[in-house]
Scaffold this motif. Sequence first.
Motif, PDB file in Angstrom:
ATOM      1  N   ALA A 117      37.794  46.726  39.726  1.00  0.00           N
ATOM      2  CA  ALA A 117      36.965  45.631  39.232  1.00  0.00           C
ATOM      3  C   ALA A 117      37.276  45.362  37.766  1.00  0.00           C
ATOM      4  O   ALA A 117      37.641  46.266  37.009  1.00  0.00           O
TER       5      ALA A 117
ATOM      6  N   ASN B 123      34.481  41.504  40.961  1.00  0.00           N
ATOM      7  CA  ASN B 123      34.790  42.464  42.012  1.00  0.00           C
ATOM      8  C   ASN B 123      35.790  41.863  43.003  1.00  0.00           C
ATOM      9  O   ASN B 123      35.842  40.642  43.183  1.00  0.00           O
TER      10      ASN B 123
ATOM     11  N   SER C 153      33.828  44.477  47.126  1.00  0.00           N
ATOM     12  CA  SER C 153      32.915  43.594  46.387  1.00  0.00           C
ATOM     13  C   SER C 153      31.594  43.406  47.122  1.00  0.00           C
ATOM     14  O   SER C 153      30.545  43.228  46.482  1.00  0.00           O
TER      15      SER C 153
ATOM     16  N   LEU D 214      32.539  37.595  42.908  1.00  0.00           N
ATOM     17  CA  LEU D 214      33.215  38.287  44.005  1.00  0.00           C
ATOM     18  C   LEU D 214      34.473  37.514  44.372  1.00  0.00           C
ATOM     19  O   LEU D 214      34.401  36.328  44.689  1.00  0.00           O
TER      20      LEU D 214
END
Length: 354
Positions: A3, A12, A17, A159
């Motif tokens: 990350a 992420n 994620s 994400l």
Amino acid sequence: MTAIQTQDYTINFNQKSYDNLNQQINNKNYSSIFILTDSNTNKHCSSQLLTNINTDIRIEILEIEPGEQHKNLDTCSSLWKALSELGADRKSLMINLGGGVVTDLGGFVACCYQRGIDFINIPTTLLSMVDASIGGKNGVDLGALKNQIGIIKTPVMVLIDTSFLNSLPQRDLRSGLAEMIKHGLINNPKHYSDLQNLSNLTLEDLDWLIYDSINVKKEIVEKDPTEQNLRKTLNFGHTLGHAIESYYLNQVDKALLHGEAIAIGMVLESFLSHKILGLDINSVEKIKSFLIKTFGQPKIDPKDFEGIIGLMKHDKKNENGKIKFVLLENIGTCKINQEAPNDLVIKSFEFYNN
């Protein structure tokens, strides 16, 4: 893939994620979750997201029409009304699942609703993965003028799930490459070089190129979050590119995707870089050749030159009525707040068209 930690939030990657998303939801004890999508994303991506969310909290999906032409205050108003009618409160969470229009508009809606609720960006296009969802810029267009209304506020999480790219048409996937190429041209010659062999890319290669591109933008934004100096470099290709995109936005036969317009803008502003800052003409020719090979060469009609130049007067980088450009000194370095006379801008159009 590790990350990326920014000063305010975490970016992420891929399947891990979703573990971080569920942890965020459980830790914050949200009252409700609203997933903003457009009709395309809802069809192709929503089920994958919902499968990976593990919570008993009420989830509602808000769907908008796809396309830049819907990135406006009317759409925001309809969403604010929907949130109110569905009982959203200050403990609600908005998840923006989509491309740049969804993340830009959704972030703005979340920032303004009841003076601000948490939002998470889950970009589903290459363009939004490397650009729109990173850096905290949220906003909408004002008529044909791009991103005139907005706010800078970061999401609580981003994400990046590159499996969403499998649902993209090739044209949309290619559009995202423009911002990655820009990151290399302004800041990272190796990244620019790595992008030269696009025809040989595997999905794993693309994962790492996305990762590198996000890091370029992240490092620039952290040094200048409110775009006073360094962050302006991210606008290379955008002064002319945004004007071209806006000019053709509602012309069905000529409308360009964001990345396609920015690619043209980078050719034009590379030419200006040669004339104003002395960027080597061989570098300019190579940039032009690479971008045209990647994005094609939709011609700019000479009768449209003046109209496009007129739209640049509304660019947010302008100061005291002066149009400001970001121009390249060399591959990997650039200068902000550069000016160019209109006759030279017209010559840049002619250089691109030829």
